[in-house]
Design a protein around this motif. Structure first.
Motif, mmCIF file in Angstrom:
data_model
loop_
_atom_site.group_PDB
_atom_site.id
_atom_site.type_symbol
_atom_site.label_atom_id
_atom_site.label_comp_id
_atom_site.label_asym_id
_atom_site.label_seq_id
_atom_site.Cartn_x
_atom_site.Cartn_y
_atom_site.Cartn_z
ATOM 1 N N THR A 88 138.009 36.912 0.072
ATOM 2 C CA THR A 88 137.065 36.318 1.289
ATOM 3 C C THR A 88 137.916 36.294 2.553
ATOM 4 O O THR A 88 137.506 36.315 3.368
ATOM 5 C CB THR A 88 136.834 34.795 0.857
ATOM 6 N N ILE A 89 139.423 36.082 2.464
ATOM 7 C CA ILE A 89 139.993 35.979 3.683
ATOM 8 C C ILE A 89 140.057 37.419 4.299
ATOM 9 O O ILE A 89 139.867 37.542 5.399
ATOM 10 C CB ILE A 89 141.777 35.942 3.154
ATOM 11 N N PHE A 90 139.918 38.625 3.605
ATOM 12 C CA PHE A 90 139.779 39.988 4.175
ATOM 13 C C PHE A 90 138.482 39.801 4.926
ATOM 14 O O PHE A 90 138.587 40.617 5.825
ATOM 15 C CB PHE A 90 139.754 40.838 3.077
ATOM 16 N N LEU A 91 137.367 39.442 4.219
ATOM 17 C CA LEU A 91 136.106 39.606 4.961
ATOM 18 C C LEU A 91 136.149 38.587 6.149
ATOM 19 O O LEU A 91 135.581 39.064 7.158
ATOM 20 C CB LEU A 91 134.990 38.661 3.936
ATOM 21 N N GLN A 92 136.749 37.520 6.188
ATOM 22 C CA GLN A 92 137.131 36.553 7.507
ATOM 23 C C GLN A 92 137.989 37.441 8.732
ATOM 24 O O GLN A 92 137.583 37.252 9.702
ATOM 25 C CB GLN A 92 137.541 35.306 7.301
ATOM 26 N N ILE A 93 138.853 38.460 8.174
ATOM 27 C CA ILE A 93 139.578 39.231 9.075
ATOM 28 C C ILE A 93 138.737 40.038 9.678
ATOM 29 O O ILE A 93 138.689 40.494 11.061
ATOM 30 C CB ILE A 93 140.757 39.874 8.236
ATOM 31 N N VAL A 94 137.812 40.865 8.893
ATOM 32 C CA VAL A 94 136.744 41.622 9.477
ATOM 33 C C VAL A 94 135.793 41.007 10.569
ATOM 34 O O VAL A 94 135.686 41.370 11.566
ATOM 35 C CB VAL A 94 135.828 42.235 8.358
ATOM 36 N N ALA A 95 135.532 39.603 10.305
ATOM 37 C CA ALA A 95 134.578 38.942 11.036
ATOM 38 C C ALA A 95 135.256 38.532 12.532
ATOM 39 O O ALA A 95 134.766 38.772 13.501
ATOM 40 C CB ALA A 95 134.148 37.633 10.481
ATOM 41 N N ALA A 96 136.517 38.147 12.425
ATOM 42 C CA ALA A 96 137.318 37.938 13.476
ATOM 43 C C ALA A 96 137.507 39.142 14.433
ATOM 44 O O ALA A 96 137.357 39.009 15.781
ATOM 45 C CB ALA A 96 138.588 37.354 13.345
ATOM 46 N N SER A 97 137.713 40.365 13.764
ATOM 47 C CA SER A 97 137.871 41.456 14.544
ATOM 48 C C SER A 97 136.400 41.865 15.220
ATOM 49 O O SER A 97 136.650 42.413 16.464
ATOM 50 C CB SER A 97 138.382 42.846 13.450
ATOM 51 N N ILE A 98 135.264 41.702 14.700
ATOM 52 C CA ILE A 98 134.129 42.116 15.175
ATOM 53 C C ILE A 98 133.987 41.103 16.678
ATOM 54 O O ILE A 98 133.594 41.608 17.474
ATOM 55 C CB ILE A 98 132.741 41.762 14.274
ATOM 56 N N LEU A 99 134.216 40.108 16.288
ATOM 57 C CA LEU A 99 134.055 39.005 17.456
ATOM 58 C C LEU A 99 135.010 39.247 18.667
ATOM 59 O O LEU A 99 134.672 39.366 19.870
ATOM 60 C CB LEU A 99 134.251 37.477 17.016
ATOM 61 N N ALA A 100 136.300 39.757 18.236
ATOM 62 C CA ALA A 100 137.408 40.212 19.306
ATOM 63 C C ALA A 100 137.143 41.432 19.971
ATOM 64 O O ALA A 100 136.926 41.374 21.392
ATOM 65 C CB ALA A 100 138.567 40.455 18.568
ATOM 66 N N TRP A 101 136.249 42.290 19.292
ATOM 67 C CA TRP A 101 135.991 43.407 19.946
ATOM 68 C C TRP A 101 134.552 43.250 20.866
ATOM 69 O O TRP A 101 134.753 43.869 22.164
ATOM 70 C CB TRP A 101 135.197 44.704 18.776
ATOM 71 N N PHE A 102 133.602 42.398 20.681
ATOM 72 C CA PHE A 102 132.453 42.185 21.465
ATOM 73 C C PHE A 102 132.849 41.367 22.527
ATOM 74 O O PHE A 102 132.226 41.463 23.772
ATOM 75 C CB PHE A 102 131.415 41.660 20.741
ATOM 76 N N THR A 103 133.988 40.461 22.213
ATOM 77 C CA THR A 103 134.214 39.664 23.414
ATOM 78 C C THR A 103 135.168 40.404 24.381
ATOM 79 O O THR A 103 135.148 40.343 25.754
ATOM 80 C CB THR A 103 135.310 38.479 23.059
ATOM 81 N N TRP A 104 136.150 41.375 24.094
ATOM 82 C CA TRP A 104 136.944 42.189 24.822
ATOM 83 C C TRP A 104 136.003 43.261 25.705
ATOM 84 O O TRP A 104 136.191 43.398 26.828
ATOM 85 C CB TRP A 104 137.793 43.047 23.805
ATOM 86 N N THR A 105 134.896 43.929 24.937
ATOM 87 C CA THR A 105 134.182 44.683 25.984
ATOM 88 C C THR A 105 132.896 44.040 26.785
ATOM 89 O O THR A 105 132.029 44.597 27.230
ATOM 90 C CB THR A 105 133.221 45.551 24.892
ATOM 91 N N GLU A 106 132.689 42.492 26.558
ATOM 92 C CA GLU A 106 131.986 41.733 27.125
ATOM 93 C C GLU A 106 130.735 42.026 26.982
ATOM 94 O O GLU A 106 129.717 42.183 27.932
ATOM 95 C CB GLU A 106 132.211 41.865 28.949
#
Length: 423
Positions: A88-106
């Motif tokens: 479950t922690i690994f799944l949340q790492i994936v979720a945080a990475s997705i949000l970071a990517w979309f935020t970085w690329t605006e």
């Protein structure tokens, strides 16, 4: 011989650190998700419709938990609980990475935020029963109330620092909030890998899995003390959950911006952590049921005070009382549930408890958002606080077992232990 302190046990120390890091990351991430949802919605929607979008975030997280509850509890009783928590922690790492990517690329959009919220709902559905059932396997029974208090400190400390961390990182560089969450989740994962093998409960492997899933629901339904402890939190927090509307208060009512939002998000956890710290040194021992009822009444009254406040200091003070009272209730509820539930059934009973917690939190957030869209945020918060007080008074009458609970001991001398009826 005095019972060992939970921190003297290496496995519990790793577990505690994983809880702290995971909660820091999760609370920081979800605060920013709510902020982004509300601000993106406000570009094209009215304040009421934007508040309703916050409600959808809670609803989307609740749906997978509701659908998966029978399975997650059975899995927590059948498989190694450490492996489930790590996944479950690994799944949340994936979720945080997705949000970071979309935020970085605006390129962030509401559908992306809603999809990740659903992913996080799946992670929480499996994490709750596994982590909750793992704790009693790490410490002796006589140490469990202290361990629960310390675990709650980790949880609430994460709630204190997480929103502040997320809010300030987002104000500095938006993507930093999600990158920070991902890094903290990695630390939590490493801590979970340090927990050595622990005894696993014996479960009936002849009994059909579906029947085993139903057994957990049956146990909760027939043990009235456990049923009361679980469902009181469900209804009280469902009605009085004001956290979903914090972005509305920060932007449109108190007008304090993202920095103020971070403070509002952390305030309940400040009160909660102070209460949990007290219990870690001075565990509650007498009249636990009646004190839990009073705590929920105070929780509702403080929610009303927050809803009516137009002063930032008063709002922070009211939210701190909300958190303190909620922590009091959580401490009593979790101690009663863990000590009144056999270990082979803790995962399934924990899944039912997790369902009610999520129903009160995520579904309560949806209710708050939708109600705010109909009658306004202030009226929604005040009505919810009043409803929590009313339901607590009703529970005092409907469940005398809770009112009469003197201690956490299932077989306290001079009292009849609470037992479930036969299937």
């Amino acid at each position: 011989m005095a019972a060992a302190h939970p921190f003297s046990i290496p496995n519990f120390r790793y577990y505690w650190a994983a809880r702290l890091m995971g909660m820091l990351a999760g609370s920081a991430m979800m605060l920013i998700v709510g902020w982004q949802v509300y601000n993106i919605a406000r570009l094209t929607m009215s304040p009421g419709a934007s508040a309703a979008q916050l409600g959808f975030v809670g609803l989307i997280q609740f749906v997978p938990l509701f659908a998966l509850t029978p399975v997650t509890g059975w899995v927590a009783d059948r498989l190694d609980r450490r492996h489930i928590a790590r996944a479950t922690i690994f799944l949340q790492i994936v979720a945080a990475s997705i949000l970071a990517w979309f935020t970085w690329t605006e390129a962030m959009t509401l559908p992306v935020l809603f999809a990740v919220a659903g992913l996080l709902g799946v992670a929480r559905a499996f994490a709750g029963p596994a982590l909750g059932a793992l704790a009693p396997n790490l410490v002796p029974k006589e140490t469990l109330p202290n361990a629960i208090a310390l675990s709650s400190i980790a949880w609430q400390a994460g709630l204190i620092a997480g929103p502040a961390l997320g809010g300030y990182l987002y104000a500095w560089i938006p993507v930093a909030a999600y990158l920070g969450s991902a890094a903290l989740f990695v630390v939590a994962l490493l801590c979970l890998f340090l927990i050595s093998p622990v005894p696993r409960p014996e479960i009936d492997r002849i009994r059909h899995p579906l029947r085993q899933m139903i057994d957990g629901l049956h146990y909760v339904r027939t043990n009235r003390l456990v049923l009361a402890a679980i469902t009181l939190d469900l209804f009280a927090v469902f009605l009085a959950g004001a956290t979903a509307l914090l972005p509305v208060y920060a932007r449109d009512i108190l007008e304090v911006g993202p920095e103020g939002l971070a403070q509002l998000g952390a305030a309940p956890a400040v009160g909660a952590a102070a209460t949990a710290l007290l219990f870690s040194f001075r565990p509650l021992r007498t009249n636990v049921g009646s004190k839990m009822l009073w705590a929920v009444v105070i929780f509702g009254a403080a929610t009303i005070a927050f809803g009516l406040s137009r002063s930032m200091p008063l709002s922070l003070a009211a939210l701190a009382v909300v958190g303190s009272a909620d922590m009091f209730s959580v401490y009593v509820r979790q101690s009663l549930i863990q000590l009144h539930t056999p270990d082979p059934m803790r995962g399934r009973v924990g899944a039912v408890s997790m369902l009610t917690i999520s129903a009160s939190n995520e579904l309560g957030e949806a209710e708050s958002g939708f109600l705010a869209a109909l009658i306004g945020p202030v009226a929604a918060v005040v009505a919810g606080g009043a409803g929590a007080v009313a339901i607590t008074l009703a529970y005092a009458r409907w469940f005398p077992e809770l009112r009469r609970a003197r201690s956490f001991d299932p077989a306290q001398p001079g009292e009849s232990p609470v037992q479930p009826t036969n299937a």
